[in-house]
Write an enzyme that holds these catalytic residues in place. Structure first.
Site, PDB file in Angstrom:
ATOM      1  N   ARG A  90       0.739  -1.347   0.172  1.00  0.00           N
ATOM      2  CA  ARG A  90      -0.364   0.316  -0.264  1.00  0.00           C
ATOM      3  C   ARG A  90       0.639   1.380   0.260  1.00  0.00           C
ATOM      4  NH1 ARG A  90      -5.451   1.155  -1.044  1.00  0.00           N
ATOM      5  NH2 ARG A  90      -5.970  -0.285   0.173  1.00  0.00           N
ATOM      6  N   ARG A 129       0.927  -6.684  -9.671  1.00  0.00           N
ATOM      7  CA  ARG A 129       1.601  -5.778  -8.201  1.00  0.00           C
ATOM      8  C   ARG A 129       1.070  -6.816  -7.541  1.00  0.00           C
ATOM      9  NH1 ARG A 129      -3.576  -2.784  -5.279  1.00  0.00           N
ATOM     10  NH2 ARG A 129      -5.167  -4.749  -5.898  1.00  0.00           N
ATOM     11  N   HIS A 189       0.079   3.732 -10.063  1.00  0.00           N
ATOM     12  CA  HIS A 189      -0.552   4.337  -8.956  1.00  0.00           C
ATOM     13  C   HIS A 189      -0.069   5.214  -8.289  1.00  0.00           C
ATOM     14  CE1 HIS A 189      -4.093   4.027  -6.232  1.00  0.00           C
ATOM     15  NE2 HIS A 189      -4.712   2.696  -6.885  1.00  0.00           N
ATOM     16  N   ASP A 231     -13.016   9.605  -6.574  1.00  0.00           N
ATOM     17  CA  ASP A 231     -12.455   8.778  -6.933  1.00  0.00           C
ATOM     18  C   ASP A 231     -12.263   8.954  -8.412  1.00  0.00           C
ATOM     19  OD1 ASP A 231     -10.949   5.807  -7.714  1.00  0.00           O
ATOM     20  OD2 ASP A 231     -12.410   5.212  -6.578  1.00  0.00           O
ATOM     21  N   GLU A 252      -2.352   9.056 -10.886  1.00  0.00           N
ATOM     22  CA  GLU A 252      -1.836   8.176 -11.814  1.00  0.00           C
ATOM     23  C   GLU A 252      -2.202   8.694 -12.978  1.00  0.00           C
ATOM     24  OE1 GLU A 252      -3.762   5.019 -10.223  1.00  0.00           O
ATOM     25  OE2 GLU A 252      -4.866   6.417  -8.905  1.00  0.00           O
TER      26      GLU A 252
END
Length: 276
Positions: free
Chosen positions: A52, A75, A145, A193, A251
């Site tokens: 994270r 990832r 990201h 978002d 991102e």
């Protein structure tokens, strides 16, 4: 985790840390400056789990826009180190992920993914390249990201998005960005978002008081701006409850129009960060 770690140091003092777990950039300190990326202190460095913070690689799917695990599998898999070198004014690392029985079981394509990170002065360049090694065409989404570290989210603005349409994943609706994005004021607004379409090569500027980070991208058509806000952050086991106030994701992404590669074709995307 220590076996997976790679440390980059350029002659001018810029530094970065990366992990082969996920091909993941964990830290970036420009020459003469402090940490610019947010890394959650609650991240679990275990096989199969994403780290994270830093710069996770989303591939070959973005979020839950498809049948694969969220943000794909790149990832959460181990990558291999291809190259690491220090030049006279920069430092470079290249990592690689190839298809395996594990990936082909859920995504039946032969591919090679390469991530390179170059640091020097006050600049970080991250490049993601994909080659179709199979006989059939393949299609994918991708994103870098990037979690930018901030001291006071209320003082942050993002310039360069005005005039773009975006998909609001919280409201599940499309909208138009009429002016610069200001993250000031009500905490409730911060559950952000958004996928901005057609960003292409336009530069973005993330400002916080006197600190400014210029974000440029090539090869990536879209950009995502994300912050979980206090309520969603409280539900994330790998984030401290107040972690949302210390980060903003900006991102580089290809989401609206997935990339299609014929047999033998390659694609390259890049995100460059510069502390001004």
């Amino acid at each position: 985790m220590t076996d997976d770690l790679i440390t980059l140091q350029s002659p001018d003092g810029a530094s970065a840390r990366l992990s082969l777990h996920g091909g993941h950039l964990l830290s970036w300190k420009p020459a003469g400056a402090s940490e610019q990326l947010y890394l959650s202190p609650r991240s679990e460095y275990v096989p199969g789990k994403a780290i994270r913070g830093g710069v996770p690689v989303c591939f070959p799917q973005f979020s839950d826009r498809g049948p694969l695990p969220k943000h794909g599998f790149a990832r959460t898999l181990p990558w291999e180190l291809v190259q690491q070198q220090q030049g006279k004014d920069d430092a470079l690392v290249v990592m690689r992920l190839r298809d395996s029985e594990q990936t082909r079981a859920i995504w039946p394509h032969a591919f090679e993914l390469e991530l390179s990170a170059r640091i020097g002065g006050r600049t970080l360049d991250i490049e993601l390249a994909c080659e179709n090694l199979g006989e059939a065409p393949l299609q994918f989404m991708a994103a870098l990201h990037t979690y930018l570290r901030v001291a006071d989210l209320d003082a942050v603005s993002v310039e360069g998005l005005a005039g773009l349409r975006y998909w609001d994943s919280i409201k599940q609706a499309e909208a138009l960005q009429r002016m610069d994005l200001l993250l000031t004021g009500e905490k409730g607004v911060l559950d952000l978002d958004r996928i901005y379409f057609g960003v292409k090569d336009r530069p973005l500027l993330v400002s916080e008081d006197r600190r400014q980070v210029a974000v440029r991208q090539q090869g990536f058509e879209d950009a995502v701006v994300w912050n979980p806000g206090p309520e969603r952050c409280a539900k994330l086991a790998d984030m401290p409850p107040e972690g949302w106030s210390e980060m903003l994701c900006v991102e580089a992404a290809c989401i609206g129009r997935p990339i299609e590669l014929q047999a033998g074709e390659s694609w390259v995307g890049r995100q460059s960060l510069e502390l001004l």
